[in-house]
Write a protein that holds these residues in place. Structure first.
Motif, mmCIF file in Angstrom:
data_model
loop_
_atom_site.group_PDB
_atom_site.id
_atom_site.type_symbol
_atom_site.label_atom_id
_atom_site.label_comp_id
_atom_site.label_asym_id
_atom_site.label_seq_id
_atom_site.Cartn_x
_atom_site.Cartn_y
_atom_site.Cartn_z
ATOM 1 N N TYR A 6 -68.345 -47.090 78.339
ATOM 2 C CA TYR A 6 -68.761 -45.818 78.942
ATOM 3 C C TYR A 6 -67.524 -44.977 79.294
ATOM 4 N N TYR A 7 -66.510 -45.617 79.842
ATOM 5 C CA TYR A 7 -65.296 -44.911 80.253
ATOM 6 C C TYR A 7 -64.309 -44.708 79.106
ATOM 7 N N PHE A 8 -64.316 -45.600 78.144
ATOM 8 C CA PHE A 8 -63.438 -45.517 76.979
ATOM 9 C C PHE A 8 -64.305 -45.766 75.749
ATOM 10 N N ARG A 9 -64.745 -44.699 75.104
ATOM 11 C CA ARG A 9 -65.743 -44.774 74.036
ATOM 12 C C ARG A 9 -65.291 -45.557 72.814
ATOM 13 N N SER A 10 -64.003 -45.576 72.562
ATOM 14 C CA SER A 10 -63.504 -46.252 71.365
ATOM 15 C C SER A 10 -62.305 -47.122 71.732
ATOM 16 N N ARG A 11 -61.923 -47.969 70.790
ATOM 17 C CA ARG A 11 -60.727 -48.794 71.001
ATOM 18 C C ARG A 11 -59.498 -47.893 71.136
ATOM 19 N N ARG A 12 -59.425 -46.837 70.314
ATOM 20 C CA ARG A 12 -58.283 -45.933 70.402
ATOM 21 C C ARG A 12 -58.238 -45.253 71.768
ATOM 22 N N ALA A 13 -59.377 -44.861 72.307
ATOM 23 C CA ALA A 13 -59.398 -44.245 73.638
ATOM 24 C C ALA A 13 -58.885 -45.226 74.686
ATOM 25 N N LEU A 14 -59.262 -46.476 74.549
ATOM 26 C CA LEU A 14 -58.782 -47.505 75.467
ATOM 27 C C LEU A 14 -57.280 -47.703 75.312
ATOM 28 N N LEU A 15 -56.808 -47.774 74.060
ATOM 29 C CA LEU A 15 -55.368 -47.913 73.820
ATOM 30 C C LEU A 15 -54.611 -46.697 74.345
ATOM 31 N N ALA A 16 -55.176 -45.506 74.190
ATOM 32 C CA ALA A 16 -54.540 -44.297 74.720
ATOM 33 C C ALA A 16 -54.448 -44.372 76.242
ATOM 34 N N GLY A 17 -55.473 -44.901 76.889
ATOM 35 C CA GLY A 17 -55.432 -45.082 78.341
ATOM 36 C C GLY A 17 -54.338 -46.057 78.761
ATOM 37 N N ILE A 18 -54.181 -47.118 77.999
ATOM 38 C CA ILE A 18 -53.127 -48.099 78.280
ATOM 39 C C ILE A 18 -51.758 -47.463 78.088
ATOM 40 N N VAL A 19 -51.589 -46.744 76.987
ATOM 41 C CA VAL A 19 -50.316 -46.078 76.709
ATOM 42 C C VAL A 19 -49.974 -45.112 77.839
ATOM 43 N N GLU A 20 -50.943 -44.322 78.260
ATOM 44 C CA GLU A 20 -50.692 -43.351 79.333
ATOM 45 C C GLU A 20 -50.308 -44.053 80.632
ATOM 46 N N ARG A 21 -50.978 -45.141 80.935
ATOM 47 C CA ARG A 21 -50.684 -45.883 82.166
ATOM 48 C C ARG A 21 -49.260 -46.435 82.146
ATOM 49 N N ILE A 22 -48.878 -47.046 81.051
ATOM 50 C CA ILE A 22 -47.536 -47.616 80.938
ATOM 51 C C ILE A 22 -46.487 -46.514 80.951
ATOM 52 N N ALA A 23 -46.736 -45.425 80.214
ATOM 53 C CA ALA A 23 -45.774 -44.320 80.156
ATOM 54 C C ALA A 23 -45.616 -43.649 81.525
ATOM 55 N N ALA A 24 -46.721 -43.418 82.212
ATOM 56 C CA ALA A 24 -46.647 -42.781 83.534
ATOM 57 C C ALA A 24 -45.892 -43.656 84.523
ATOM 58 N N ARG A 25 -46.175 -44.941 84.509
ATOM 59 C CA ARG A 25 -45.473 -45.856 85.413
ATOM 60 C C ARG A 25 -43.984 -45.933 85.059
ATOM 61 N N SER A 26 -43.674 -45.912 83.776
ATOM 62 C CA SER A 26 -42.277 -45.956 83.346
ATOM 63 C C SER A 26 -41.530 -44.706 83.803
ATOM 64 N N ARG A 27 -42.164 -43.537 83.649
ATOM 65 C CA ARG A 27 -41.537 -42.291 84.119
ATOM 66 C C ARG A 27 -41.270 -42.365 85.615
ATOM 67 N N ALA A 28 -42.263 -42.781 86.366
ATOM 68 C CA ALA A 28 -42.116 -42.856 87.828
ATOM 69 C C ALA A 28 -41.018 -43.848 88.211
ATOM 70 N N ASP A 29 -40.989 -44.996 87.560
ATOM 71 C CA ASP A 29 -39.963 -45.998 87.857
ATOM 72 C C ASP A 29 -38.571 -45.498 87.492
ATOM 73 N N PHE A 30 -38.461 -44.805 86.347
ATOM 74 C CA PHE A 30 -37.151 -44.316 85.931
ATOM 75 C C PHE A 30 -36.646 -43.264 86.912
ATOM 76 N N LEU A 31 -37.532 -42.356 87.336
ATOM 77 C CA LEU A 31 -37.120 -41.306 88.276
ATOM 78 C C LEU A 31 -36.735 -41.885 89.627
ATOM 79 N N ALA A 32 -37.378 -42.984 90.015
ATOM 80 C CA ALA A 32 -37.068 -43.630 91.292
ATOM 81 C C ALA A 32 -36.071 -44.767 91.115
ATOM 82 N N GLY A 33 -35.421 -44.821 89.940
ATOM 83 C CA GLY A 33 -34.552 -45.938 89.570
ATOM 84 C C GLY A 33 -33.519 -46.328 90.594
ATOM 85 N N GLY A 34 -32.955 -45.365 91.280
ATOM 86 C CA GLY A 34 -31.985 -45.684 92.317
ATOM 87 C C GLY A 34 -30.683 -46.238 91.789
#
Length: 191
Positions: free
Chosen positions: A44-72
């Motif tokens: 229901y939330y991710f209609r296709s496998r690609r939509a699910l993979l896109a959600g995973i990619v976005e989650r990992i990329a967003a977390r990576s951006r946030a971690d890199f910016l807060a890298g310290g």
């Protein structure tokens, strides 16, 4: 629970499932079972496998951006290359300790998504900042900061892979030994 929260819950479960059992285990049905959701909830939330993979990619990329910016890993004196190498090593060690599942899934998906250049590029270029690395090497007065940055990112990628899936995968992250070894590798490059 909001739609955004439910989507995030499903994506996090998908990351954990892939990290534990591999990409073949990722199905909407498996996610419903893992989260004890009614059948059809994940689809229901991710209609296709690609939509699910896109959600995973976005989650990992967003977390990576946030971690890199807060890298310290900024140091007040870039002339102290050993301190800079140690700061980056601490950041990498924290990445390995806190986001191991993300790293495993990221590499699995980079291979899986070879035929999807959009999603693959977001993962391949999303863990570290090419611009940040180029700026660092320009500040360090490297003759070719773009080439140095590209090489440095390759070193970081290799070091991370080696420590979660390669020859040094059994070395525990979050330890002074791991930080020392990473710093020694990085100082050789920065010297």
């Amino acid at each position: 629970m909001s739609t955004a929260d439910r989507r995030a819950l499903i994506v996090d479960a998908a990351i954990d499932l892939i990290a534990a059992q591999g990409l073949r285990a990722l199905t909407h049905r498996a996610l419903d079972a893992a989260l004890e959701l009614p059948a059809g909830s994940a689809s229901y939330y991710f209609r296709s496998r690609r939509a699910l993979l896109a959600g995973i990619v976005e989650r990992i990329a967003a977390r990576s951006r946030a971690d890199f910016l807060a890298g310290g890993f900024d140091t007040p004196d870039l002339r102290d290359r050993a301190a800079l190498a140690r700061a980056i090593a601490r950041w990498l060690d924290r990445l390995l300790a806190e986001r191991r599942h993300h790293l495993i899934v990221r590499h699995a998906l980079i291979l899986e998504l070879r035929a999807d250049p959009e999603l693959r590029a977001r993962l391949a270029h999303g863990l570290f900042s090419a611009e940040g690395a180029r700026d660092l090497f320009a500040a360090l007065d490297f003759a070719d900061p773009d080439a140095a940055a590209a090489d440095f990112l390759a070193v970081l990628e290799g070091a991370v892979f080696d420590r979660f899936a390669g020859a040094r995968a059994d070395l525990p992250a979050g330890t002074p030994q791991n930080v020392d070894e990473l710093a020694a590798l990085l100082i050789r490059f920065l010297a």
